[in-house]
Design an enzyme around this catalytic site. Structure first.
Site, PDB file in Angstrom:
ATOM      1  N   ASP A  66     -79.336 -20.124 -10.811  1.00  0.00           N
ATOM      2  CA  ASP A  66     -78.596 -21.395 -10.748  1.00  0.00           C
ATOM      3  C   ASP A  66     -79.565 -22.566 -10.608  1.00  0.00           C
ATOM      4  OD1 ASP A  66     -76.245 -19.875 -10.646  1.00  0.00           O
ATOM      5  OD2 ASP A  66     -76.324 -19.738  -8.450  1.00  0.00           O
ATOM      6  N   ASP A  72     -78.902 -29.150  -2.437  1.00  0.00           N
ATOM      7  CA  ASP A  72     -79.085 -27.715  -2.134  1.00  0.00           C
ATOM      8  C   ASP A  72     -80.325 -27.537  -1.268  1.00  0.00           C
ATOM      9  OD1 ASP A  72     -78.215 -26.377  -5.411  1.00  0.00           O
ATOM     10  OD2 ASP A  72     -77.141 -26.207  -3.501  1.00  0.00           O
ATOM     11  N   GLU A  95     -79.338 -17.961   0.214  1.00  0.00           N
ATOM     12  CA  GLU A  95     -79.026 -17.762  -1.199  1.00  0.00           C
ATOM     13  C   GLU A  95     -80.003 -18.503  -2.087  1.00  0.00           C
ATOM     14  OE1 GLU A  95     -76.909 -20.049  -3.303  1.00  0.00           O
ATOM     15  OE2 GLU A  95     -76.780 -18.621  -4.951  1.00  0.00           O
ATOM     16  N   GLU A  96     -80.669 -19.537  -1.513  1.00  0.00           N
ATOM     17  CA  GLU A  96     -81.603 -20.342  -2.307  1.00  0.00           C
ATOM     18  C   GLU A  96     -83.015 -19.771  -2.321  1.00  0.00           C
ATOM     19  OE1 GLU A  96     -78.882 -22.891  -3.782  1.00  0.00           O
ATOM     20  OE2 GLU A  96     -81.006 -22.701  -4.287  1.00  0.00           O
ATOM     21  N   ASP A 117     -75.440 -19.395   2.612  1.00  0.00           N
ATOM     22  CA  ASP A 117     -75.487 -20.111   1.340  1.00  0.00           C
ATOM     23  C   ASP A 117     -75.426 -21.590   1.735  1.00  0.00           C
ATOM     24  OD1 ASP A 117     -73.411 -20.117  -1.717  1.00  0.00           O
ATOM     25  OD2 ASP A 117     -75.142 -21.313  -1.074  1.00  0.00           O
ATOM     26  N   LEU A 119     -75.427 -24.519   0.271  1.00  0.00           N
ATOM     27  CA  LEU A 119     -74.494 -25.444  -0.369  1.00  0.00           C
ATOM     28  C   LEU A 119     -73.841 -24.760  -1.554  1.00  0.00           C
ATOM     29  CD1 LEU A 119     -73.826 -28.179   0.729  1.00  0.00           C
ATOM     30  CD2 LEU A 119     -75.201 -29.211  -1.042  1.00  0.00           C
ATOM     31  N   ASP A 120     -72.669 -24.197  -1.295  1.00  0.00           N
ATOM     32  CA  ASP A 120     -71.935 -23.480  -2.346  1.00  0.00           C
ATOM     33  C   ASP A 120     -71.164 -24.493  -3.204  1.00  0.00           C
ATOM     34  OD1 ASP A 120     -70.540 -21.197  -3.573  1.00  0.00           O
ATOM     35  OD2 ASP A 120     -68.810 -22.046  -2.557  1.00  0.00           O
ATOM     36  N   GLU A 281     -71.720 -14.857  -0.178  1.00  0.00           N
ATOM     37  CA  GLU A 281     -70.401 -15.465  -0.420  1.00  0.00           C
ATOM     38  C   GLU A 281     -69.261 -14.494  -0.128  1.00  0.00           C
ATOM     39  OE1 GLU A 281     -71.877 -16.254  -4.314  1.00  0.00           O
ATOM     40  OE2 GLU A 281     -71.626 -18.423  -4.137  1.00  0.00           O
TER      41      GLU A 281
HETATM   42  P1  P6P Z   1     -67.717 -20.691 -12.716  1.00  0.00           P
HETATM   43  C1  P6P Z   1     -70.448 -22.233  -7.604  1.00  0.00           C
HETATM   44  O1  P6P Z   1     -71.517 -22.412  -8.522  1.00  0.00           O
HETATM   45  C2  P6P Z   1     -70.121 -20.751  -7.556  1.00  0.00           C
HETATM   46  O2  P6P Z   1     -71.225 -20.027  -7.140  1.00  0.00           O
HETATM   47  C3  P6P Z   1     -68.929 -20.511  -6.643  1.00  0.00           C
HETATM   48  O3  P6P Z   1     -68.872 -21.396  -5.575  1.00  0.00           O
HETATM   49  C4  P6P Z   1     -67.742 -20.670  -7.582  1.00  0.00           C
HETATM   50  O4  P6P Z   1     -66.610 -19.919  -7.179  1.00  0.00           O
HETATM   51  C5  P6P Z   1     -68.301 -20.139  -8.919  1.00  0.00           C
HETATM   52  O5  P6P Z   1     -69.727 -20.309  -8.860  1.00  0.00           O
HETATM   53  C6  P6P Z   1     -67.764 -20.898 -10.112  1.00  0.00           C
HETATM   54  O6  P6P Z   1     -68.269 -20.274 -11.266  1.00  0.00           O
HETATM   55  O7  P6P Z   1     -68.330 -19.663 -13.653  1.00  0.00           O
HETATM   56  O8  P6P Z   1     -66.212 -20.583 -12.680  1.00  0.00           O
HETATM   57  O9  P6P Z   1     -68.196 -22.093 -12.951  1.00  0.00           O
END
Ligand code: P6P
Length: 336
Positions: A66, A72, A95-96, A117, A119-120, A281
């Site tokens: 990502d 983040d 996660e980073e 994580d 900043l999700d 997550e």
């Molecule tokens: P998509 C955010 O990047 C994440 O990790 C989660 O928080 C979120 O549910 C998912 O990815 C969204 O992914 O493929 O639907 O854009």
């Protein structure tokens, strides 16, 4: 005089909960307190992100591929720095960061492990859409000294606490230590998280499904049949369901917790293990959902039973109201 709800701060609540555990040393309470301080520091930057030059990307990518946003990186460093000197942790993992994060030599090593994580949902930052921080706390399994990878690769059922901070229309700290799920809303005027939802219980059944239907063509036929079923028009069985999806797991899972229904990030033909990380997550969110009376599976088994093999491994996830997850599971297992 009208009875007003008791003004209970997160700090006071943590200490009151501590008295429920006769053998408590106060170490765990201090850990949760330190986390709440880190949450406020992250909130302060998130809430003014549009005003200062902290939006946008760093140009780096993380272990999951990502893009790493400036916020983040800020959140990651802030949480680490707020937690590393506490003396309560033997190791952290973010996660980073590809590898585990050791506690600096100059600080005492403690009996707990923190996975987070920072900043999700960071892909939503520049559009001012809800984002969040997620955490899991475990007791160490190695005998002493520096924490090891083994301390971080524990089944989710071994968590002693888990939770998240959701930076949305208000900032809410939601957590559980195994005695129900509780929510605290940040009052910025005093800088305190104040009890706003004591003992959150997820509805047995909802009317909302939350998945990225853009991936529908790549989903297994059994899941496509489930979607076709819940979107049929049959008022006698509460159908059709409504689709709600913001692309931040913390936001979609929190809405599922509060309103009921089902959130899922399934595997598909291109990514059989899905996109979401088991350790950072899915385990903490599954812990919260189960503690609120819901259910969380990977399509075959309970999320919390999965033994992690790698820090950043992905897993499909279906979580939410028991009746909704059970129905989806019946379709996934070909029983419908
Ligand atoms: P998509 C955010 O990047 C994440 O990790 C989660 O928080 C979120 O549910 C998912 O990815 C969204 O992914 O493929 O639907 O854009």
């Amino acid at each position: 005089m009208t009875t007003t709800k008791k003004l209970m701060t997160l700090e006071r609540f943590i200490h009151e909960q501590e008295h429920l555990y006769p053998t408590a040393t106060g170490e765990f309470s201090e850990l949760l307190h330190d986390l709440s301080v880190a949450a406020k520091l992250v909130w302060r930057e998130v809430s003014k992100a549009g005003l200062v030059n902290i939006l946008g990307s760093t140009g780096r990518t993380n272990a999951s591929g990502d893009a790493v946003k400036k916020l983040d990186e800020f959140a990651d460093e802030t949480i680490y720095r707020a937690m590393d000197y506490s003396g309560h942790l033997c190791v952290m993992a973010s996660e980073e960061n590809e590898d585990i994060l050791q506690i600096p030599e100059e600080y005492k090593s403690g009996g707990y492990v923190l996975l987070y994580d920072p900043l999700d949902g960071s892909s939503n930052i520049d559009a001012n859409i809800t984002i969040g921080s997620i955490f899991s706390i475990y007791k160490r399994v190695t005998p002493g000294g520096k924490g090891k990878l083994e301390d971080c690769l524990q089944q989710g059922l071994k968590q002693v606490a888990a939770g998240y901070i959701i930076y949305g229309s208000s900032t809410v700290f939601v957590y559980s230590t195994g005695r129900g799920v509780h929510g605290f809303t940040l009052d910025p005027s005093v800088g305190e998280f104040v009890l706003s939802n004591e003992k959150i219980v997820i509805p047995q059944k909802g009317k909302i499904y939350s998945m990225n239907e853009g991936n529908y063509r790549n989903w297994d036929e059994s899941l496509q049949k489930y979607i076709q079923y819940i979107t049929e028009d049959d008022k006698t069985t509460g159908r059709p369901y409504s689709l709600r999806y913001i692309g931040t797991m913390v936001g979609d899972a929190h809405r599922t917790l509060m309103y009921g229904g089902i959130f899922a990030y399934p595997g598909d033909k291109k990514n059989p293990e899905g996109k979401l990380r088991l350790c950072y997550e899915c385990n903490p969110m599954a812990y919260i959902i189960e503690q609120a009376g819901g259910k969380a599976i990977d399509g075959k088994q309970r999320i919390l039973d999965i033994k992690p093999k790698a820090l950043h491994q992905h897993t499909p996830v279906f979580l939410g109201s028991v009746e909704d997850v059970n129905l989806c599971e019946e379709f996934l297992q070909g029983k419908r």
